[in-house]
Every structure is written in C-alpha cells, then in structure tokens.
Design an enzyme around this catalytic site. Structure first.
Site, mmCIF file in Angstrom:
data_model
loop_
_atom_site.group_PDB
_atom_site.id
_atom_site.type_symbol
_atom_site.label_atom_id
_atom_site.label_comp_id
_atom_site.label_asym_id
_atom_site.label_seq_id
_atom_site.Cartn_x
_atom_site.Cartn_y
_atom_site.Cartn_z
ATOM 1 N N ASP A 60 0.802 -1.203 -0.139
ATOM 2 C CA ASP A 60 0.010 -0.102 0.220
ATOM 3 C C ASP A 60 0.895 1.233 -0.035
ATOM 4 O O ASP A 60 1.911 1.362 0.441
ATOM 5 C CB ASP A 60 -0.943 -0.007 1.132
ATOM 6 C CG ASP A 60 -0.384 -0.097 2.394
ATOM 7 O OD1 ASP A 60 0.848 0.014 2.577
ATOM 8 O OD2 ASP A 60 -1.294 0.014 3.609
ATOM 9 N N ASP A 245 -8.105 -6.297 2.813
ATOM 10 C CA ASP A 245 -7.022 -6.243 3.453
ATOM 11 C C ASP A 245 -7.163 -5.352 4.767
ATOM 12 O O ASP A 245 -7.996 -4.687 4.861
ATOM 13 C CB ASP A 245 -5.775 -5.684 2.895
ATOM 14 C CG ASP A 245 -5.621 -3.883 3.076
ATOM 15 O OD1 ASP A 245 -6.596 -3.328 2.816
ATOM 16 O OD2 ASP A 245 -4.703 -3.650 4.026
#
Ligand SMILES: [Zn+2]
Length: 340
Positions: A60, A245
């Site tokens: 990310d 996630d």
C-alpha cells in the site's frame, strides 16, 4: 489478505500463512521505508526474498498512514498537491506519488497501489472534492512513473507487476463516480475502494461500498481497503469485491477476540447474526474442552481446547499469539469459501 505491515504477519511464519489458505499479503511502504529502510530491502533482493514469502505481495502506497497519522494529530503530517510530508521527532519524510511508485517497485511488489488522498466519509463535500482532484492527479503521475520504470526494467516485461488506483469521494455518490470515471479513462489493472469503509459508530458503509463497486466494470479486480471484520468481508464479497486487507483479524487474535459460529451445526454464513466472538480471557473458558470453532479445520481447532488457549493467554505465552492468529485467518478463509 492479512497485513504484514513491517514485512511480517506478527507471530506467523510463511508456512503458517500457506496452511491458513492465505494467498497474498499486504506490506506497507511508509513503515518499511523507516524500518528496515528501503535501501536495505532493495540490497537484500526485495520483499519476497527478504521475507521468504513467494506468493503475491501487495504494497500500500502510504496514503492511508498519512491520513491516519494526521487525523490523530495534524502536526504529524500534511498533504499538498506535490505529495505528503510526515513529521517525525528527528526528521521530515517526503512521499510523492513518484517516490511511492519507485519504492513499491524496488520492494518487488506484485500489485502496486497509487498514492491517494484518503478521507473520512464524515468530512465535508469541499474536502472530498479536494481529495478526488488530488487522487486523480496523483494517479496520473503514478501511472507515468510506473510506465517509465517498467520500460527501464525490461525484466518486468509481460509478467507484471500490476498497478491499482484508488477510488475516493467519501460518502458522495457523485464524487465517487467522478473519481472512478477519471481513473477508468486513464486505465489501470485494478481498483480499490478508498476512504474509511465504516462509519464513526462502526457500521459498514454498505451503500457507498456497493455504489463504488458498481462504478467499476466487473472485469477489473477490486480491493476493499481496510475491510476486515468477518461479516463485513462476507457482505463486500457479495457486492463483488474480490480482495480485502485489514490488520483487524490478526490484531483481534492477539488481543483475545476469536471468531466462531453462532450455530454449531450447519450454520448459514451471512444469515443474520451468524458470527460469534469468543473473548479468550473470560474465566468461563478455563475448563472448556471444546475448540474455538467445531467447523474449523485449522491447526489450532484440530489440536487445542479453549481451556489451553485461555491458559496460554493468561501466562502471556507467544504460542497463544500464533495459534490464535492461525485460527482467525483460517476462519475467514473458510467463511469466504462457504459463501462463494
Ligand atoms: Zn480454527
């Protein structure tokens, strides 16, 4: 996908993850650039080799961490059109869209995520509009940097990595559409729902999540960033999200909240109130011979009673963390399979 924020799903090794049915993990650009540092990871051959995880890694971009830090304390960071500045005690860290992409590629990420300007759905329209404008501009810069890097590194030819863009817009359907349309026009391999997925009182923002998924054609994979509670994952899977996630399932496990089913036999996953939480520190488990969940075939449920887990938790043994984490991850995997 569990969060392996610092390159590890706390208390588990890679064999444990595979046995839980985990197919990919999420690692974090912002945290890894501080510890152990991007040059160390690059010198050691990237995250796959460094962590010995040979399945997909999604990284990310650092946008959510910036949002989270500045929401707690605005003095810890700031957003400009150029990028993000994180203020630490001893230094400033600059993260631009271009730098985020370069770091993710240097780490050897399989799915690279564009830097975005994350918001909370409660923030006013003007702030959501600013976030969408910035997220779209940053996505354009990210794509350019990504394409140039891929051209430089011929080894990537034809085998990835993929580039995902994040759809922002808060609770505004109009802004979500504006963001999604602009990103679709630019062209990406996949997309993610950005912004907080739950309201301040903890309820899943189902309407806006569904609306956002429907804005992206089903041929593109879509990741629901930050969705981690089992019932929320199951609901988002029904909306058409394929990837999730969150650090919640593993953190819940370590802190003593374990996932189970309300009905022992033939439970209907996704029906009202199908999920139950077991709080392992509760003294009532001290003599319980039963496993966490009868329907679970994980290593923990097949071999250990609630009583033993309660004991391990009470004496603060690290084996508790491993066994609890294995169960929560395996439980989510099996519930997702049961509603497919
Ligand atoms: Zn289990």
């Amino acid at each position: 996908m569990p969060d392996a924020t610092f390159g590890v799903v706390r208390s588990l090794d890679m064999n444990d993850l595979v046995k839980c049915g985990v197919q990919a993990v999420v690692m974090n650009v912002f945290h890894l650039m501080q510890r152990p540092g991007s040059s160390t990871i690059k010198a050691l051959g990237g995250l796959h080799s460094y962590s010995n995880w040979h399945y997909p890694i999604i990284t990310d971009s650092g946008g959510f961490q910036a949002f989270s830090l500045t929401r707690q304390n605005p003095r810890l960071g700031s957003f400009t059109n150029k990028g993000i500045v994180f203020r630490r005690a001893d230094r400033k860290i600059h993260l631009t869209p271009e730098k985020s992409i370069r770091l993710q590629l240097d780490y050897g990420s399989d799915v690279v995520i564009c830097l975005d300007d994350c918001t909370h759905p409660d923030e006013p329209y003007e702030r959501q509009l600013e976030s969408v404008t910035r997220t779209v501009n940053w996505a354009r810069r990210c794509k350019l940097e990504f394409q140039q890097a891929i051209r430089r590194k011929k080894t990537f030819a034809g085998v990835g990595p993929l580039l995902f863009a994040v759809v922002q817009g808060g609770a505004s359907g109009e802004l979500r559409k504006k963001c999604a349309d602009s990103l679709l026009q630019m062209g990406f391999d996949g997309f993610a729902y950005g912004g907080y997925p739950v309201s301040t009182d903890g309820r899943l923002l189902s309407n806006i999540l569904k609306l956002t998924r429907d804005l992206i054609p089903r041929k593109f994979p879509m990741l629901a960033l930050g969705v981690g509670q089992p019932e929320n994952i199951v609901e988002c899977q029904r909306m058409g999200y394929e990837l999730f996630d969150s650090s919640m399932p593993t953190r819940d496990a370590r802190q003593g909240r374990l996932y189970s089913l309300l009905e022992r036999h033939r439970p209907k996953v996704g029906a009202r109130n199908w999920l139950s939480y077991i709080y392992i520190q509760d003294p009532k488990h001290a003599k319980t011979k039963e496993p966490i969940c009868f329907n679970c075939d994980c290593l923990t449920c097949q071999n250990f009673s609630l009583a033993y887990l309660h004991h391990l938790f009470k004496i603060n043994d690290c084996l508790y963390q491993r066994l609890a984490t294995i169960h929560n991850l395996a439980f989510i995997k099996s519930q997702l399979e049961s509603v497919m």
